[in-house]
Motif scaffolding. Structure first.
Motif, mmCIF file in Angstrom:
data_model
loop_
_atom_site.group_PDB
_atom_site.id
_atom_site.type_symbol
_atom_site.label_atom_id
_atom_site.label_comp_id
_atom_site.label_asym_id
_atom_site.label_seq_id
_atom_site.Cartn_x
_atom_site.Cartn_y
_atom_site.Cartn_z
ATOM 1 N N PHE A 1 -1.784 7.860 10.386
ATOM 2 C CA PHE A 1 -3.001 7.652 11.159
ATOM 3 C C PHE A 1 -3.879 6.577 10.529
ATOM 4 O O PHE A 1 -4.364 5.665 11.215
ATOM 5 N N LEU A 2 -4.094 6.676 9.227
ATOM 6 C CA LEU A 2 -4.978 5.722 8.562
ATOM 7 C C LEU A 2 -4.393 4.321 8.553
ATOM 8 O O LEU A 2 -5.120 3.336 8.702
ATOM 9 N N SER A 3 -3.088 4.208 8.345
ATOM 10 C CA SER A 3 -2.461 2.883 8.335
ATOM 11 C C SER A 3 -2.699 2.170 9.656
ATOM 12 O O SER A 3 -3.061 0.987 9.689
ATOM 13 N N PRO B 1 1.413 3.292 -0.573
ATOM 14 C CA PRO B 1 1.046 2.034 -1.245
ATOM 15 C C PRO B 1 0.394 1.016 -0.330
ATOM 16 O O PRO B 1 -0.406 0.192 -0.788
ATOM 17 N N ARG B 2 0.713 1.052 0.956
ATOM 18 C CA ARG B 2 0.094 0.098 1.881
ATOM 19 C C ARG B 2 -1.419 0.294 1.970
ATOM 20 O O ARG B 2 -2.140 -0.608 2.389
ATOM 21 N N LEU B 3 -1.897 1.458 1.593
ATOM 22 C CA LEU B 3 -3.321 1.763 1.683
ATOM 23 C C LEU B 3 -4.049 1.571 0.362
ATOM 24 O O LEU B 3 -5.239 1.905 0.251
ATOM 25 N N CYS C 1 -5.610 -0.825 9.817
ATOM 26 C CA CYS C 1 -5.023 -2.142 10.081
ATOM 27 C C CYS C 1 -5.711 -2.825 11.256
ATOM 28 O O CYS C 1 -5.853 -4.048 11.272
ATOM 29 N N ALA C 2 -6.153 -2.037 12.227
ATOM 30 C CA ALA C 2 -6.781 -2.606 13.423
ATOM 31 C C ALA C 2 -8.292 -2.728 13.292
ATOM 32 O O ALA C 2 -8.956 -3.248 14.189
ATOM 33 N N GLY D 1 -7.806 -7.767 -3.157
ATOM 34 C CA GLY D 1 -7.771 -9.215 -3.286
ATOM 35 C C GLY D 1 -8.593 -9.862 -2.196
ATOM 36 O O GLY D 1 -9.529 -9.286 -1.669
ATOM 37 N N GLU D 2 -8.225 -11.055 -1.827
ATOM 38 C CA GLU D 2 -9.031 -11.801 -0.863
ATOM 39 C C GLU D 2 -8.567 -11.611 0.562
ATOM 40 O O GLU D 2 -9.119 -12.188 1.463
ATOM 41 N N GLY D 3 -7.534 -10.799 0.793
ATOM 42 C CA GLY D 3 -6.984 -10.728 2.138
ATOM 43 C C GLY D 3 -7.502 -9.601 2.983
ATOM 44 O O GLY D 3 -7.136 -9.483 4.142
ATOM 45 N N GLY D 4 -8.338 -8.703 2.447
ATOM 46 C CA GLY D 4 -8.892 -7.621 3.225
ATOM 47 C C GLY D 4 -7.871 -6.548 3.544
ATOM 48 O O GLY D 4 -6.766 -6.528 3.035
ATOM 49 N N PRO D 5 -8.222 -5.612 4.450
ATOM 50 C CA PRO D 5 -7.359 -4.493 4.754
ATOM 51 C C PRO D 5 -5.975 -4.888 5.227
ATOM 52 O O PRO D 5 -4.988 -4.308 4.813
ATOM 53 N N ARG D 6 -5.874 -5.872 6.115
ATOM 54 C CA ARG D 6 -4.556 -6.201 6.654
ATOM 55 C C ARG D 6 -3.625 -6.724 5.566
ATOM 56 O O ARG D 6 -2.454 -6.379 5.490
ATOM 57 N N ARG D 7 -4.155 -7.580 4.688
ATOM 58 C CA ARG D 7 -3.319 -8.093 3.614
ATOM 59 C C ARG D 7 -2.926 -6.983 2.653
ATOM 60 O O ARG D 7 -1.794 -6.924 2.191
ATOM 61 N N ALA D 8 -3.880 -6.090 2.377
ATOM 62 C CA ALA D 8 -3.555 -4.974 1.489
ATOM 63 C C ALA D 8 -2.452 -4.121 2.089
ATOM 64 O O ALA D 8 -1.551 -3.672 1.407
#
Length: 365
Positions: free
Chosen positions: A220-222, A84-86, A226-227, A21-28
């Motif tokens: 690790f990936l989360s 799912p967060r990824l 996120c950062a 969507g429009e929120g990028g990695p952090r929103r995803a």
């Protein structure tokens, strides 16, 4: 595994469906924290109920995952979807452990995804980033960037490690650099992540089983993604449209949609993603035709090409050879030969192969 002495050529292929969507990695990452019941829909994967369960259960963040372990002879492949967060950032994980009795070569087609291989022990591997050039180099734990041409990989001995497939937004955040810097290249994971990459590989190798390794990779990936930096919103939007519609988008209309001129979109997109919008569209369109041939009742490549938006058969044949390095007929025969031992339980679904856990990615020379 193929055992005959004759040389065979194969193709690795993948496809994504971006859902950030429009929120990028952090929103995803934030929006993926719900219950695991949404997991199958969010990443669009499918696993045969007849496959041996890799794990079923919950861990930190409400994860509820299903994977599979498949064996053919002495070889073993373990498949898993990411947390799912990824979703929209990481496509899937594949663990592999088998030993080759002789050097074999695989040909990798043009990709709009990034492949990250984590070797658990030293491995004999040579890479030619342009299979037409014949310039080979040795790479450990290789990261294969997005690419507009086929490449060749020669391997021998034990293949023991884990492969992570990343979307462009996920790779941009993980490695912290524009993907144009690794486009059409194969670089070591340590060159991108520093000394921590080796320590990470050692910890994964020491884990007791594949489920534990998949959870460690999730963690690790989360944290890392996120950062990490995000794609500019117009580039992310253009990427999403191109991949969601399997390349069936006019670049001029896409530029109007994101509010940029066509030239500016091409410049910024290529800088951030490493490929032009038109090239991503070509790769996505070809992969849709491959999916139609492999996972539906399409009777011929001509039918699959027409259904995927190709104007005529010569157009399709030209793109196929340029992006895969072989003909459609050769591709189908070789892919079937390699994947049949692994595919006996794979369901035929409407999901694109890049979204299917256990999707065939390669065959061998």
């Amino acid at each position: 595994m193929p055992t005959s002495g004759r040389r065979r050529t194969g193709v690795l292929h993948g496809r994504l469906r971006l859902r950030t969507g429009e929120g990028g990695p952090r929103r995803a990452l934030d929006e993926g924290r719900g219950t695991g019941t949404r997991h199958r829909a969010s990443v669009g994967f499918a696993v045969s109920e007849r496959c041996v369960p890799c794990f079923r259960g919950s861990d930190v963040g409400g994860r509820s995952s299903v994977g599979s372990v498949r064996k053919a002879g002495s070889g073993e492949l373990a498949f898993c979807a990411p947390h799912p967060r990824l979703a929209g950032l990481v496509l899937d994980y594949t663990g592999q452990d088998w030993t080759l009795t002789r050097p074999l070569v695989r040909q990798v087609m043009a990709l709009e995804t990034v492949l990250c291989v984590i070797d658990f022990e030293p491995h004999v591997r040579r890479v030619d980033t342009d299979s037409r050039a014949g310039r080979w180099s040795s790479v450990g734990s290789p990261v294969t960037g997005v690419r507009d041409r086929p490449m060749a990989i020669e391997q021998d001995g034990r293949m023991y490690g884990l492969t992570v497939r990343l979307t462009a937004p996920g790779a941009r955040a993980l490695f912290g650099l524009p993907l144009s810097e690794i486009a059409n290249k194969c670089v070591g994971l340590g060159d991108l992540l520093g000394p921590g990459a080796r320590r990470w590989a050692e910890r994964l190798a020491e884990a007791p089983d594949w489920p534990a390794r998949f959870r460690m990779v999730d963690s690790f990936l989360s944290a890392r993604i996120c950062a990490g930096p995000e794609l500019p919103p117009p580039v992310r939007r253009a990427w999403q449209r191109l991949t969601d519609r399997s390349g069936d988008v006019r670049i001029g209309a896409l530029a109007d949609e994101v509010g940029w001129s066509r030239q500016h979109l091409n410049t910024r997109f290529r800088s951030e993603v490493g490929l032009s919008p038109k090239t991503v569209a070509r790769i996505a369109r070809l992969q849709r035709a491959m999916f139609l041939m492999r996972d539906t009742a399409s009777s011929s490549w001509a039918d699959a090409a027409a259904a995927s938006g190709y104007t005529d058969q010569p157009h399709f044949n030209r793109d196929f050879r340029l992006l895969t390095g072989c003909t459609p007929t050769t591709f189908r025969a070789l892919t079937s030969e390699w994947t049949d031992p692994w595919e006996t339980d794979r369901p035929r679904t409407s999901v694109h192969p890049g979204q299917l856990i256990g999707a065939p990615w390669w065959s061998w020379q």
